[in-house]
Design an enzyme around this catalytic site. Structure first.
Site, short mmCIF file in Angstrom:
data_model
loop_
_atom_site.label_atom_id
_atom_site.label_comp_id
_atom_site.label_asym_id
_atom_site.label_seq_id
_atom_site.Cartn_x
_atom_site.Cartn_y
_atom_site.Cartn_z
N GLY A 1 33.99 -9.36 -5.50
CA GLY A 1 34.43 -10.64 -4.96
C GLY A 1 33.67 -11.83 -5.51
O GLY A 1 33.73 -12.93 -4.97
N HIS B 1 32.57 1.88 1.24
CA HIS B 1 32.72 0.60 0.54
C HIS B 1 31.47 -0.24 0.78
O HIS B 1 30.86 -0.17 1.84
CB HIS B 1 33.97 -0.13 1.03
CG HIS B 1 34.30 -1.32 0.20
ND1 HIS B 1 33.67 -2.53 0.38
CD2 HIS B 1 35.14 -1.48 -0.85
CE1 HIS B 1 34.14 -3.39 -0.53
NE2 HIS B 1 35.03 -2.77 -1.28
N SER C 1 35.66 -7.40 -9.25
CA SER C 1 36.29 -8.51 -9.97
C SER C 1 37.20 -8.07 -11.11
O SER C 1 37.20 -8.66 -12.19
CB SER C 1 35.22 -9.50 -10.46
OG SER C 1 34.53 -10.04 -9.35
N ASN D 1 42.64 -2.61 -2.59
CA ASN D 1 41.97 -2.63 -1.29
C ASN D 1 42.23 -3.98 -0.63
O ASN D 1 41.67 -4.99 -1.04
CB ASN D 1 40.45 -2.42 -1.51
CG ASN D 1 39.65 -2.59 -0.24
OD1 ASN D 1 40.21 -2.57 0.86
ND2 ASN D 1 38.34 -2.76 -0.38
N GLU E 1 30.97 -3.18 1.53
CA GLU E 1 30.97 -4.04 2.72
C GLU E 1 30.61 -3.22 3.96
O GLU E 1 30.00 -3.72 4.89
CB GLU E 1 32.34 -4.73 2.86
CG GLU E 1 32.49 -5.81 1.79
CD GLU E 1 33.89 -6.01 1.26
OE1 GLU E 1 34.86 -5.60 1.92
OE2 GLU E 1 34.00 -6.59 0.15
N LYS F 1 41.49 -4.99 2.30
CA LYS F 1 40.45 -5.41 3.25
C LYS F 1 41.10 -5.98 4.53
O LYS F 1 42.11 -5.46 4.97
CB LYS F 1 39.51 -6.43 2.60
CG LYS F 1 38.99 -5.97 1.24
CD LYS F 1 37.88 -6.83 0.73
CE LYS F 1 37.54 -6.42 -0.70
NZ LYS F 1 36.30 -6.96 -1.18
N GLU G 1 31.32 0.66 -7.88
CA GLU G 1 31.50 -0.76 -7.61
C GLU G 1 30.14 -1.43 -7.49
O GLU G 1 29.54 -1.42 -6.40
CB GLU G 1 32.27 -0.95 -6.31
CG GLU G 1 33.65 -0.34 -6.31
CD GLU G 1 34.56 -1.04 -5.32
OE1 GLU G 1 35.58 -1.56 -5.76
OE2 GLU G 1 34.24 -1.09 -4.13
C1 PEP Z 1 36.66 -4.26 -3.63
O1 PEP Z 1 36.85 -4.78 -2.58
O2 PEP Z 1 36.52 -3.02 -3.68
C2 PEP Z 1 36.58 -5.09 -4.83
C3 PEP Z 1 36.27 -4.53 -5.96
O3 PEP Z 1 36.84 -6.44 -4.67
P1 PEP Z 1 37.10 -7.52 -5.85
O4 PEP Z 1 38.11 -6.92 -6.79
O5 PEP Z 1 37.61 -8.73 -5.14
O6 PEP Z 1 35.78 -7.74 -6.53
#
Ligand code: PEP
Length: 251
Positions: free
Chosen positions: A173, A95, A212, A9, A97, A11, A167
């Site tokens: 992040g 997601h 992460s 992803n 965010e 972003k 997630e």
């Molecule tokens: C994501 O954006 O879906 C995500 C899991 O980000 P990260 O791997 O940076 O934690």
């Protein structure tokens, strides 16, 4: 047997040039692996150029979002039909965010799932609890409520198009990932709920982990029986780390 899916992803990151170069590098590496799928989520603006860069390779492409409406006067929005027209195969829905920064609610996300399915595209529904929900012992309740709100109305043939990404919001992040055992427990809970809703798909729906994911934790995550792949944010932005994740995503 569920084919592992490794998704990146991107972003709101990367210039057009960086996106095309990264896509080419991922596509070249992906050719070595016939036993796993690779999916990239570029921005809308970069989608077509990235698609040209991976054309003829095994890389799949998805969009990071889509409108909850079919078409019409919705300035700034992009419809599922337009995404299909552009060559998308997957669409990321819900997601964290979008849920927590942009305020998207469950009923709105359910509409998006329906728009995506109407176009024969594959929704990837993100679910996950916040840190305070987890600390209050509500992680399972929150995740299952998100799942039910978006998907419980689906028929069997629609369920066959669904991918789930678990997630935990506190892991995205932040550098803090759920332990593989913690993630496995939630994935197993999700699979049991799917089994109750639509038994015939419970063993085929892929449930990805996100939060992460890095080259040094991918192997332990993929060793878990209900983790069918990963959704990678930060570590998908560099060819070296994403290709290392792809290489070590061995079931
Ligand atoms: C994501 O954006 O879906 C995500 C899991 O980000 P990260 O791997 O940076 O934690």
């Amino acid at each position: 047997m569920r084919m592992p899916l490794i998704a990146g992803n991107w972003k709101m990151h990367l210039t057009l040039h960086e996106a095309v170069e990264l896509a080419k590098a991922v596509a070249a590496a992906a050719e070595q692996y016939s036993d796993r799928e690779v999916l990239l989520y570029p921005t809308f603006l970069q989608f077509t150029r990235v698609q040209e860069a991976v054309s003829g390779t095994k890389v799949l492409l998805g969009a990071q979002n889509c409108s909850a409406e079919k078409d019409g006067a919705f300035t700034g929005e992009i419809s599922a039909a337009q995404l299909r027209d552009a060559g998308a195969q997957y669409v990321l829905i819900g997601h964290s965010e979008r849920r927590h920064i942009l305020g998207e609610k469950d009923d709105f996300l359910k509409k998006k799932i329906d728009r995506v399915l109407e176009q024969n595209l594959k929704p990837m529904l993100c679910v996950g609890e916040t840190l305070s929900e987890r600390e209050a012992g509500r992680a399972k309740e929150v995740v299952l409520n998100q799942l039910l709100a978006a998907l419980q109305h689906l028929h069997e043939n629609e369920w066959r198009q669904i991918t789930i990404a678990y997630e935990p919001v506190w892991a995205i992040g932040t550098g803090k990932n759920a332990t593989p055992e913690d993630a496995q427990r939630m994935h197993s809970t999700i699979r049991s709920k799917i089994s109750a809703l639509c038994p015939s798909v419970a063993h085929t729906v892929r449930i990805l982990y996100g939060g992460s994911v890095k080259p040094d934790n991918i192997a332990a995550l993929m060793a878990m029986p209900d983790i069918d792949g990963v959704l990678v944010g930060g570590a998908s932005l560099k060819a070296e780390s994403f290709i290392a994740i792809l290489r070590d995503a061995v079931v």
